[in-house]
Design a protein around this motif. Structure first.
Motif, mmCIF file in Angstrom:
data_model
loop_
_atom_site.group_PDB
_atom_site.id
_atom_site.type_symbol
_atom_site.label_atom_id
_atom_site.label_comp_id
_atom_site.label_asym_id
_atom_site.label_seq_id
_atom_site.Cartn_x
_atom_site.Cartn_y
_atom_site.Cartn_z
ATOM 1 N N VAL A 1 0.840 -1.197 0.000
ATOM 2 C CA VAL A 1 0.000 0.000 0.000
ATOM 3 C C VAL A 1 0.878 1.251 0.000
ATOM 4 C CG1 VAL A 1 -1.655 1.356 1.341
ATOM 5 C CG2 VAL A 1 -1.982 -1.109 1.089
ATOM 6 N N GLY A 2 1.883 1.289 0.880
ATOM 7 C CA GLY A 2 2.796 2.428 0.922
ATOM 8 C C GLY A 2 3.538 2.616 -0.383
ATOM 9 N N GLU A 3 3.928 1.502 -0.997
ATOM 10 C CA GLU A 3 4.645 1.545 -2.269
ATOM 11 C C GLU A 3 3.776 2.134 -3.377
ATOM 12 O OE1 GLU A 3 5.878 -2.154 -4.693
ATOM 13 O OE2 GLU A 3 7.512 -1.839 -3.256
ATOM 14 N N LYS A 4 2.522 1.692 -3.448
ATOM 15 C CA LYS A 4 1.602 2.207 -4.469
ATOM 16 C C LYS A 4 1.308 3.691 -4.264
ATOM 17 C CE LYS A 4 -0.663 0.165 -7.183
ATOM 18 N NZ LYS A 4 -0.502 -0.025 -8.642
ATOM 19 N N MET A 5 1.134 4.093 -3.024
ATOM 20 C CA MET A 5 0.886 5.506 -2.748
ATOM 21 C C MET A 5 2.095 6.348 -3.130
ATOM 22 S SD MET A 5 -1.170 5.262 0.885
ATOM 23 C CE MET A 5 -1.321 7.044 1.055
ATOM 24 N N GLY A 6 3.286 5.815 -2.923
ATOM 25 C CA GLY A 6 4.500 6.519 -3.316
ATOM 26 C C GLY A 6 4.615 6.701 -4.818
ATOM 27 N N GLN A 7 3.911 5.863 -5.587
ATOM 28 C CA GLN A 7 3.923 5.976 -7.046
ATOM 29 C C GLN A 7 2.857 6.937 -7.556
ATOM 30 O OE1 GLN A 7 3.376 1.908 -8.222
ATOM 31 N NE2 GLN A 7 5.388 1.258 -7.489
ATOM 32 N N ARG B 1 -9.205 4.880 -3.789
ATOM 33 C CA ARG B 1 -9.623 5.039 -5.179
ATOM 34 C C ARG B 1 -8.739 4.233 -6.117
ATOM 35 N NH1 ARG B 1 -8.780 10.814 -7.484
ATOM 36 N NH2 ARG B 1 -6.660 9.960 -7.712
ATOM 37 N N ASP B 2 -7.423 4.344 -5.943
ATOM 38 C CA ASP B 2 -6.464 3.656 -6.814
ATOM 39 C C ASP B 2 -5.778 2.482 -6.115
ATOM 40 O OD1 ASP B 2 -6.950 5.704 -8.718
ATOM 41 O OD2 ASP B 2 -5.496 6.981 -7.688
ATOM 42 N N VAL B 3 -5.961 2.376 -4.819
ATOM 43 C CA VAL B 3 -5.374 1.278 -4.038
ATOM 44 C C VAL B 3 -6.471 0.733 -3.133
ATOM 45 C CG1 VAL B 3 -3.535 0.575 -2.466
ATOM 46 C CG2 VAL B 3 -3.157 2.506 -4.011
ATOM 47 N N TRP B 4 -6.998 -0.421 -3.500
ATOM 48 C CA TRP B 4 -8.102 -0.992 -2.735
ATOM 49 C C TRP B 4 -7.556 -1.741 -1.526
ATOM 50 C CZ3 TRP B 4 -12.883 -3.171 -5.733
ATOM 51 C CH2 TRP B 4 -13.410 -2.166 -6.542
ATOM 52 N N ASP B 5 -7.740 -1.152 -0.370
ATOM 53 C CA ASP B 5 -7.333 -1.807 0.874
ATOM 54 C C ASP B 5 -8.157 -1.218 2.000
ATOM 55 O OD1 ASP B 5 -5.031 -3.771 1.717
ATOM 56 O OD2 ASP B 5 -5.180 -2.299 3.312
ATOM 57 N N ASN B 6 -8.246 -1.961 3.110
ATOM 58 C CA ASN B 6 -9.037 -1.499 4.249
ATOM 59 C C ASN B 6 -8.183 -0.885 5.350
ATOM 60 O OD1 ASN B 6 -7.828 -3.840 5.138
ATOM 61 N ND2 ASN B 6 -9.721 -4.966 5.487
ATOM 62 N N LEU B 7 -6.958 -0.495 5.021
ATOM 63 C CA LEU B 7 -6.122 0.236 5.973
ATOM 64 C C LEU B 7 -6.752 1.583 6.304
ATOM 65 C CD1 LEU B 7 -2.359 -0.071 4.943
ATOM 66 C CD2 LEU B 7 -3.344 -0.587 7.164
ATOM 67 N N SER B 8 -6.654 1.993 7.558
ATOM 68 C CA SER B 8 -7.099 3.333 7.923
ATOM 69 C C SER B 8 -6.109 4.359 7.366
ATOM 70 C CB SER B 8 -7.215 3.456 9.443
ATOM 71 O OG SER B 8 -8.277 2.641 9.918
ATOM 72 N N PRO B 9 -6.574 5.589 7.102
ATOM 73 C CA PRO B 9 -5.750 6.543 6.329
ATOM 74 C C PRO B 9 -4.424 6.918 6.966
ATOM 75 C CG PRO B 9 -7.766 7.578 7.165
ATOM 76 C CD PRO B 9 -7.922 6.111 7.358
ATOM 77 N N TYR C 1 -6.142 -3.709 -7.144
ATOM 78 C CA TYR C 1 -6.635 -4.908 -6.469
ATOM 79 C C TYR C 1 -5.554 -5.588 -5.635
ATOM 80 C CZ TYR C 1 -10.434 -4.224 -9.820
ATOM 81 O OH TYR C 1 -11.475 -3.698 -10.558
ATOM 82 N N ILE C 2 -5.127 -4.929 -4.584
ATOM 83 C CA ILE C 2 -4.124 -5.510 -3.695
ATOM 84 C C ILE C 2 -4.779 -6.467 -2.699
ATOM 85 C CG2 ILE C 2 -2.504 -4.958 -1.827
ATOM 86 C CD1 ILE C 2 -1.772 -2.446 -3.285
ATOM 87 N N ASN C 3 -5.936 -6.059 -2.188
ATOM 88 C CA ASN C 3 -6.644 -6.824 -1.159
ATOM 89 C C ASN C 3 -7.726 -7.661 -1.836
ATOM 90 O OD1 ASN C 3 -8.511 -7.583 0.929
ATOM 91 N ND2 ASN C 3 -7.602 -6.003 2.242
ATOM 92 N N TRP C 4 -7.550 -8.987 -1.831
ATOM 93 C CA TRP C 4 -8.463 -9.859 -2.548
ATOM 94 C C TRP C 4 -9.869 -9.821 -1.951
ATOM 95 C CZ3 TRP C 4 -9.885 -11.619 -6.808
ATOM 96 C CH2 TRP C 4 -10.741 -12.701 -6.929
ATOM 97 N N GLU C 5 -9.978 -9.669 -0.638
ATOM 98 C CA GLU C 5 -11.295 -9.609 -0.025
ATOM 99 C C GLU C 5 -12.116 -8.458 -0.593
ATOM 100 O OE1 GLU C 5 -12.840 -11.714 2.080
ATOM 101 O OE2 GLU C 5 -11.117 -13.015 1.750
ATOM 102 N N LEU C 6 -11.464 -7.348 -0.899
ATOM 103 C CA LEU C 6 -12.159 -6.213 -1.496
ATOM 104 C C LEU C 6 -12.315 -6.382 -3.008
ATOM 105 C CD1 LEU C 6 -10.432 -3.283 0.454
ATOM 106 C CD2 LEU C 6 -12.618 -4.375 0.947
ATOM 107 N N ALA C 7 -11.311 -7.001 -3.625
ATOM 108 C CA ALA C 7 -11.359 -7.186 -5.087
ATOM 109 C C ALA C 7 -12.477 -8.131 -5.500
ATOM 110 C CB ALA C 7 -10.013 -7.714 -5.584
ATOM 111 N N ARG C 8 -12.909 -9.001 -4.595
ATOM 112 C CA ARG C 8 -13.991 -9.934 -4.915
ATOM 113 C C ARG C 8 -15.228 -9.207 -5.433
ATOM 114 N NH1 ARG C 8 -13.720 -15.133 -2.585
ATOM 115 N NH2 ARG C 8 -11.987 -15.432 -1.138
#
Length: 478
Positions: free
Chosen positions: A44-50, A56-64, A403-410
Motif C-alpha cells: 500500500v505504501g509503495e503504491k501511494m509513493g507511485q 480510489r487507486d489502491v483498494w485496501d481497508n487500511l485506515s488513512p 486490487y491488492i486486497n483480494w477480499e475487497l477485489a472480490r
C-alpha cells in the motif's frame, strides 16, 4: 530483578531500552519470515509513493493515517522489514515510558517505580508479531495518550477544556485503526461516570473526536473519492469476517500467560482495601478498557496476537498490582524472573532454532507467513496481479491495478455479470496494466470474454493459471 525496577530513578528508562534491545536482538540477526499483512501494508505504501490514491487507486481497508505512515516509510527506506521493525520498537519504548510516567506521576499504584514500564515491554514481546509496525500498535499509542488526559482530569477539582485533547487523541487512534472508534464510548462513559464533566465539556470532547475525522472525509470528498472511502474502509470493517478456531488458539497459546497474570492481578487489586477513591476509579476505567477491547475483536480484519496489542495496557496495569501487592517478597522476585526468562526463551528459540521446541504451527502463525511463491524465475521484479489470496507472490514483484486486497477485489471479480464491475475492471487495467496475471480462481477466461479488448493483450503461458501481456496496454494503443 524485580527489586531493581522498583527503584524510581531516571536511568531506568535506559534499562527499559536495554531490555527491549535484548528481546528484539534475535529478529535482527535472524529476521522472521514476512507476514502476509506486513507485506500488504508495504505494498500500500509503495503504491501511494507511485502517485496512486488510497481507496480510489489502491483498494485496501487500511485506515488513512496508517497508510500515510507506510507511504512515508517506503519513501525513506523502501520495502524494508528492518525499518518497519525498528520504527515499531521506537513506538514500543515511547508507549512503555509514557505508561510508566502516568503510572507514577498520576499515582495509579501504591508506589512509584518502573515496574509498569518493564511489564509493558515484556508483555508486548510475548509474540514476535506484536512488535511489528501494525496499525493496532500505532493506534494504541494515542489511546494511551487519551488515558493520560482522562486521569489528569480526575485528579483536578473540575474537568477542564483539555477534554478536547481526549477526543482528539481517540480520533487519531481511529484514523490509524478503525475499530479504535469503539474507545470513544469508553472515554465518554468514563467522563460521565468518574468525572464531574458537564454538557459543554462532553460536547467539547465530542468535537475534538469529530474534527480530525471530518477533515479526512472532506479531503476524500474534494478528491471525488468519498464512495471509495466508504466502500473500502467503512463497509469492509462491518463486513462479516472469517475467523478460524486455530487463530484464536494461537492468540491464547501465546498470550495465555500474561492474561493469567492480569487476571490474578485484578483479583488481588479488588481484594486490597487501601486504595484511595481516585485509584479505584482508575482501576474501573481500565476494566472498561478491557471490555471495549473484547468488543473490538468482532471488527478485526484477521485474528493474530498483533491485533491484541490493545489488551497490553490493562493486562500490564493489573499485573503490576500482582507483583507489588504480593506479601511474600521472595516469591514475587522468583515469579518475575520466571516471566522474564520465559519470554526471553521463546524470543530466542523461535528465531535461532531451525525447529523451535514448544511451538506448534498455530503459535508460529504459519497461516499468516508469506510462502515461497511457486512462480517461474522470469516472474521477478515484474508488475503482477494476483487473482486470489496473496501468499507471497508480491514478495519479489510489484502490484498492478488497485486490487491488492483480494477480499475487497472480490466485489468486482465475482460479479462479472454486472456491467459496473466489468467497466470498473477495464478502467483499472487501462490505468495500471499488469505484465503477468496469476489467476488462482480461474476467472480470467470469463473476464476476457467480457472484455475482449483486454483479452487481446494477454496470452496464456505454459504455466498453469499464468497469463502474460503481449501487446501494449489499451491506453497506449489508442
Amino acid at each position: 530483578m524485580l527489586s531493581f525496577f522498583r527503584v524510581n530513578a531516571p536511568y531506568q528508562i535506559l534499562s527499559l531500552i536495554i531490555v527491549l534491545v535484548i528481546l528484539q536482538f534475535p529478529f535482527y540477526i535472524s529476521p522472521p519470515e514476512l507476514l502476509v499483512p506486513e507485506l500488504q501494508w508495504m505494498l500500500v505504501g509503495e503504491k501511494m509513493g507511485q502517485g496512486f490514491m488510497l481507496y480510489r487507486d489502491v483498494w485496501d481497508n487500511l485506515s488513512p493515517l496508517s497508510a500515510l505512515v507506510y507511504w512515508g516509510v517506503d519513501e525513506l527506506f523502501g520495502r524494508s522489514p528492518s525499518a518497519h521493525r525498528t520504527i515499531a520498537n521506537i513506538i514500543i519504548i515511547i508507549q512503555a515510558v509514557y505508561f510508566n510516567y502516568i503510572s507514577g506521576e498520576r499515582q495509579l499504584f501504591t508506589e512509584r517505580n518502573y515496574v509498569p514500564g518493564i511489564l509493558y515491554v515484556l508483555f508486548i514481546n510475548v509474540s514476535f508479531d506484536c512488535s511489528t509496525l501494525s496499525p493496532v500498535l500505532m493506534a494504541t499509542t494515542f489511546v494511551l495518550f487519551a488515558f493520560g488526559t482522562l486521569i489528569r482530569q480526575m485528579q483536578r477539582d473540575g474537568v477542564t477544556d483539555e477534554v478536547f485533547e481526549l477526543g482528539f487523541y481517540l480520533s487519531v487512534a481511529t484514523l490509524f485503526y478503525l475499530p479504535m472508534g469503539l474507545f470513544s464510548l469508553w472515554a465518554f462513559a468514563s467522563l460521565l461516570l468518574y468525572t464531574g464533566s458537564n454538557f459543554r465539556q462532553h460536547t467539547l470532547a465530542f468535537f475534538g473526536y469529530v474534527f480530525p475525522i471530518v477533515l479526512v472525509i472532506l479531503l476524500f470528498f474534494f478528491k471525488d473519492s468519498l464512495d471509495d472511502l466508504s466502500q473500502n474502509l467503512l463497509t469492509s470493517a462491518f463486513r462479516t469476517h472469517r475467523y478460524y478456531l486455530s487463530d484464536f488458539l494461537a492468540v491464547f497459546s501465546t498470550m495465555g500467560g500474561i492474561i493469567l497474570l492480569g487476571g490474578l492481578g485484578f483479583f488481588q487489586t479488588i481484594g486490597y482495601p487501601r486504595f484511595i477513591n481516585y485509584q479505584s476509579r482508575c482501576q474501573q476505567i481500565m476494566v472498561l478498557w478491557f471490555i471495549v477491547a473484547i468488543i473490538s475483536i468482532g471488527l478485526m480484519p484477521f485474528v493474530a496476537p498483533m491485533q491484541f496489542v490493545i489488551f497490553i495496557p490493562p493486562l500490564a496495569f493489573f499485573s503490576v498490582n500482582f507483583f507489588l501487592l504480593m506479601k511474600r517478597y521472595l516469591l514475587s522476585e522468583i515469579l518475575f524472573i520466571v516471566v522474564f526468562l520465559t519470554i526471553a526463551f521463546f524470543r530466542y528459540q523461535s528465531s535461532l532454532l531451525e525447529k523451535p521446541i514448544l511451538l506448534n504451527q498455530s503459535v508460529r502463525l504459519e497461516n499468516l507467513r508469506t510462502k515461497k511463491a511457486l512462480l517461474p524465475a522470469e516472474i521477478t521484479q515484474q508488475k503482477i496481479l494476483v487473482i486470489g489470496d496473496d501468499e507471497g507472490e508480491y514478495s519479489n514483484n510489484f502490484p498492478a491495478t488497485p486490487y491488492i486486497n483480494w477480499e475487497l477485489a472480490r466485489k468486482d471479480f465475482e460479479n462479472l455479470n454486472s456491467y459496473e464491475s466489468v467497466i470498473s475492471i477495464f478502467d483499472k487495467f487501462v490505468a495500471d496494466p499488469p505484465t503477468y496475471i496469476i489467476d488462482k480462481e480461474q476467472m480470467m477466461p470469463q473476464l476476457f470474454t467480457r472484455l475482449p479488448e483486454i483479452g487481446k493483450q494477454y496470452q496464456k503461458t505454459s504455466w498453469k493459471g499464468i497469463y502474460k501481456r503481449i501487446t501494449p496496454s489499451y491506453a497506449n494503443s489508442k
